[in-house]
Design a protein around this motif. Structure first.
Motif, PDB file in Angstrom:
ATOM      1  N   ALA A 330       0.832  -1.208   0.000  1.00 59.64           N
ATOM      2  CA  ALA A 330       0.000   0.000   0.000  1.00 59.64           C
ATOM      3  C   ALA A 330       0.866   1.257   0.000  1.00 59.64           C
ATOM      4  O   ALA A 330       0.531   2.261  -0.643  1.00 59.64           O
ATOM      5  CB  ALA A 330      -0.931  -0.007   1.214  1.00 59.64           C
ATOM      6  N   ALA A 331       1.993   1.215   0.708  1.00 54.51           N
ATOM      7  CA  ALA A 331       2.910   2.358   0.723  1.00 54.51           C
ATOM      8  C   ALA A 331       3.491   2.594  -0.668  1.00 54.51           C
ATOM      9  O   ALA A 331       3.624   3.747  -1.117  1.00 54.51           O
ATOM     10  CB  ALA A 331       4.025   2.113   1.733  1.00 54.51           C
ATOM     11  N   PHE A 332       3.837   1.508  -1.370  1.00 51.20           N
ATOM     12  CA  PHE A 332       4.360   1.637  -2.733  1.00 51.20           C
ATOM     13  C   PHE A 332       3.305   2.242  -3.661  1.00 51.20           C
ATOM     14  O   PHE A 332       3.615   3.083  -4.505  1.00 51.20           O
ATOM     15  CB  PHE A 332       4.801   0.269  -3.258  1.00 51.20           C
ATOM     16  N   ARG A 333       2.083   1.810  -3.524  1.00 52.66           N
ATOM     17  CA  ARG A 333       1.013   2.338  -4.386  1.00 52.66           C
ATOM     18  C   ARG A 333       0.735   3.811  -4.052  1.00 52.66           C
ATOM     19  O   ARG A 333       0.408   4.601  -4.943  1.00 52.66           O
ATOM     20  CB  ARG A 333      -0.260   1.511  -4.223  1.00 52.66           C
ATOM     21  N   HIS A 334       0.862   4.171  -2.788  1.00 55.66           N
ATOM     22  CA  HIS A 334       0.697   5.570  -2.407  1.00 55.66           C
ATOM     23  C   HIS A 334       1.768   6.427  -3.074  1.00 55.66           C
ATOM     24  O   HIS A 334       1.474   7.515  -3.581  1.00 55.66           O
ATOM     25  CB  HIS A 334       0.773   5.697  -0.879  1.00 55.66           C
ATOM     26  N   MET A 335       2.982   5.937  -3.128  1.00 60.42           N
ATOM     27  CA  MET A 335       4.038   6.669  -3.822  1.00 60.42           C
ATOM     28  C   MET A 335       3.758   6.745  -5.316  1.00 60.42           C
ATOM     29  O   MET A 335       3.983   7.785  -5.960  1.00 60.42           O
ATOM     30  CB  MET A 335       5.401   6.016  -3.565  1.00 60.42           C
ATOM     31  N   ASP A 336       3.279   5.653  -5.878  1.00 60.38           N
ATOM     32  CA  ASP A 336       3.010   5.603  -7.312  1.00 60.38           C
ATOM     33  C   ASP A 336       1.947   6.613  -7.717  1.00 60.38           C
ATOM     34  O   ASP A 336       1.958   7.138  -8.838  1.00 60.38           O
ATOM     35  CB  ASP A 336       2.575   4.188  -7.694  1.00 60.38           C
ATOM     36  N   GLU A 337       1.024   6.923  -6.807  1.00 66.04           N
ATOM     37  CA  GLU A 337      -0.025   7.899  -7.105  1.00 66.04           C
ATOM     38  C   GLU A 337       0.524   9.315  -7.208  1.00 66.04           C
ATOM     39  O   GLU A 337      -0.066  10.166  -7.882  1.00 66.04           O
ATOM     40  CB  GLU A 337      -1.109   7.835  -6.035  1.00 66.04           C
ATOM     41  N   GLY A 338       1.639   9.592  -6.525  1.00 64.71           N
ATOM     42  CA  GLY A 338       2.353  10.849  -6.702  1.00 64.71           C
ATOM     43  C   GLY A 338       1.795  12.059  -5.984  1.00 64.71           C
ATOM     44  O   GLY A 338       2.220  13.179  -6.259  1.00 64.71           O
ATOM     45  N   GLY A 339       0.884  11.879  -5.069  1.00 69.11           N
ATOM     46  CA  GLY A 339       0.302  13.041  -4.408  1.00 69.11           C
ATOM     47  C   GLY A 339       0.935  13.395  -3.082  1.00 69.11           C
ATOM     48  O   GLY A 339       0.485  14.324  -2.410  1.00 69.11           O
ATOM     49  N   GLN A 340       1.998  12.705  -2.690  1.00 73.53           N
ATOM     50  CA  GLN A 340       2.562  12.899  -1.355  1.00 73.53           C
ATOM     51  C   GLN A 340       3.286  14.241  -1.229  1.00 73.53           C
ATOM     52  O   GLN A 340       3.784  14.792  -2.196  1.00 73.53           O
ATOM     53  CB  GLN A 340       3.530  11.757  -0.991  1.00 73.53           C
ATOM     54  N   PHE A 341       3.320  14.715  -0.003  1.00 72.61           N
ATOM     55  CA  PHE A 341       4.102  15.907   0.343  1.00 72.61           C
ATOM     56  C   PHE A 341       5.052  15.465   1.450  1.00 72.61           C
ATOM     57  O   PHE A 341       4.684  15.383   2.617  1.00 72.61           O
ATOM     58  CB  PHE A 341       3.185  17.034   0.832  1.00 72.61           C
ATOM     59  N   GLY A 342       6.277  15.125   1.071  1.00 72.01           N
ATOM     60  CA  GLY A 342       7.237  14.623   2.027  1.00 72.01           C
ATOM     61  C   GLY A 342       7.475  13.140   1.832  1.00 72.01           C
ATOM     62  O   GLY A 342       7.053  12.525   0.854  1.00 72.01           O
ATOM     63  N   LYS A 343       8.141  12.548   2.797  1.00 68.50           N
ATOM     64  CA  LYS A 343       8.594  11.172   2.673  1.00 68.50           C
ATOM     65  C   LYS A 343       7.549  10.173   3.186  1.00 68.50           C
ATOM     66  O   LYS A 343       6.839  10.443   4.152  1.00 68.50           O
ATOM     67  CB  LYS A 343       9.884  10.974   3.472  1.00 68.50           C
ATOM     68  N   ILE A 344       7.500   9.038   2.517  1.00 66.98           N
ATOM     69  CA  ILE A 344       6.639   7.939   2.920  1.00 66.98           C
ATOM     70  C   ILE A 344       7.506   6.972   3.752  1.00 66.98           C
ATOM     71  O   ILE A 344       8.545   6.519   3.290  1.00 66.98           O
ATOM     72  CB  ILE A 344       6.055   7.221   1.701  1.00 66.98           C
ATOM     73  N   VAL A 345       7.054   6.685   4.963  1.00 66.13           N
ATOM     74  CA  VAL A 345       7.849   5.908   5.905  1.00 66.13           C
ATOM     75  C   VAL A 345       7.113   4.624   6.265  1.00 66.13           C
ATOM     76  O   VAL A 345       5.878   4.612   6.381  1.00 66.13           O
ATOM     77  CB  VAL A 345       8.137   6.735   7.179  1.00 66.13           C
ATOM     78  N   ILE A 346       7.886   3.549   6.438  1.00 69.14           N
ATOM     79  CA  ILE A 346       7.341   2.289   6.914  1.00 69.14           C
ATOM     80  C   ILE A 346       7.943   2.011   8.289  1.00 69.14           C
ATOM     81  O   ILE A 346       9.172   1.990   8.444  1.00 69.14           O
ATOM     82  CB  ILE A 346       7.656   1.136   5.938  1.00 69.14           C
TER      83      ILE A 346
END
Length: 349
Positions: A330-346
């Protein structure tokens, strides 16, 4: 131990039991508490990166606690503030809270990475999306006390890339005018934080009005939507030109950046997500005596200087969202969507 694994090209990330890791001579075994994603991880999953191999545990960014060191008790590493430096036995690092520098085997020339030995943690070596990771003892730095493990994990790759681009290659000075494109991505946000802390006047670009507003709240003087009409003229009317331009997109937007650069300006490119430009207006480059510079990752000195700066100015990486280890895909797909502001952390633990 458990790890997030890409088994084959194009396959979902899986949480699987894998063989335990062991630190060899000059290495450390780190119990990972948090790891952060980079687009590199996504490209590896999609099969769009050089030197691919599967299965692979991706992840270049991580922070945790040293569980063990390999080799003799005197194993030691490189130089720099807060790094393993030969001032004591490698075993002294056991139990320390650390950040891992993912730039491996830079080489002896600070000007560029070794053409064959240099690599980035997470491919070809297994990376940080696991309960344990092995890394060179020389690539460990003490975690700044003001950062949580999640914040610390967000720092290494993007923070180092931004530092070298802005400070080492771009030679930023206080009071200079800086333009950072594509705000919202990890490198761009770190560049914004560093430039503001260093006393620069910073403008940003994005296609998102929300991201522009958030950047201004972080200290940017202003920002423009690059999809708006005459955004170049709008920026030029505000500052006249920019002493330093930081960009990771390239493509046909290069000519617009050449136009926005002030005479004698430095344009630093750390990526080319929009590919190569179809043409370049060379006269803008030579007539304004521009310096066009490439930048990738950073050497150990860059990492040490970045860590000192982050500690001095209490910089906190911007974290977009924290996922549980079980939510890796799910984290990878969130990155793939490209809407993040900042880093995605696990969060690993």
């Amino acid at each position: 131990m458990k790890a997030l694994v890409i088994a084959e090209k194009g396959k979902p990330l899986q949480l699987l039991p894998v063989d335990d890791k062991t630190a060899g001579p000059g290495q450390a075994l780190v119990r990972v508490h948090a790891a952060a994603l980079n687009h590199r991880d996504l490209w590896i999953q999609k099969g769009q990166y050089a030197g691919l191999k599967y299965p692979i545990i991706p992840g270049s960014d991580g922070a945790g606690v040293v569980a063990a060191v390999g080799g003799s008790a005197g194993a030691s590493g490189g130089s720099g503030a807060g790094r393993a430096d030969g001032s004591g036995a490698g075993a002294d690092w056991v139990g320390k809270e650390v950040i891992i520098d993912p730039a491996l085997n830079w080489g002896h020339d600070p000007g560029f990475q070794h053409p064959t030995d240099f690599k980035i943690l997470g491919l070809p070596d297994d990376g940080t999306l696991a309960e344990y990771v092995v890394a060179p003892l020389a690539n460990l730095a003490l975690k700044p006390a003001h950062l949580s493990f999640e914040e610390a994990a967000a720092l290494p790759l993007a923070g180092l890339t931004a530092w070298r681009a802005l400070m080492t290659r771009g030679r930023l000075q206080a009071g200079e005018r800086v333009l950072i494109t594509g705000i919202g991505g990890g490198v761009a946000l770190f560049a914004l934080q560093y430039a503001v802390a260093a006393g620069a006047r910073v403008y940003v670009t994005s296609s998102s009005e929300e991201k522009l507003s958030r950047a201004v709240a972080m200290g940017a003087v202003g920002g423009v939507n690059y999809k708006s009409a005459d955004w170049v003229g709008n920026l030029r009317s505000k500052e006249g030109g920019f002493d330093v331009v930081i960009d990771g997109a390239a493509g046909d937007g290069v000519n617009e950046l050449l136009d926005l650069a002030a005479p004698g300006g430095r344009l630093v490119f750390y990526g080319a997500t929009r590919g190569n430009p179809s043409s370049v207006v060379w006269r803008r480059m030579f007539w304004k005596q521009l310096n066009v510079l490439g930048s990738t990752m950073g050497d150990p000195q860059d990492f040490a200087e970045m860590m000192e700066f982050v500690g001095q100015y209490k910089i906190r990486p911007v974290v977009d969202r924290v996922f549980a280890m079980e939510e890796g895909e799910a984290a990878f797909r969130h990155m793939d969507e490209g809407g993040q502001f900042g880093k995605i952390v696990i969060k690993i633990k």
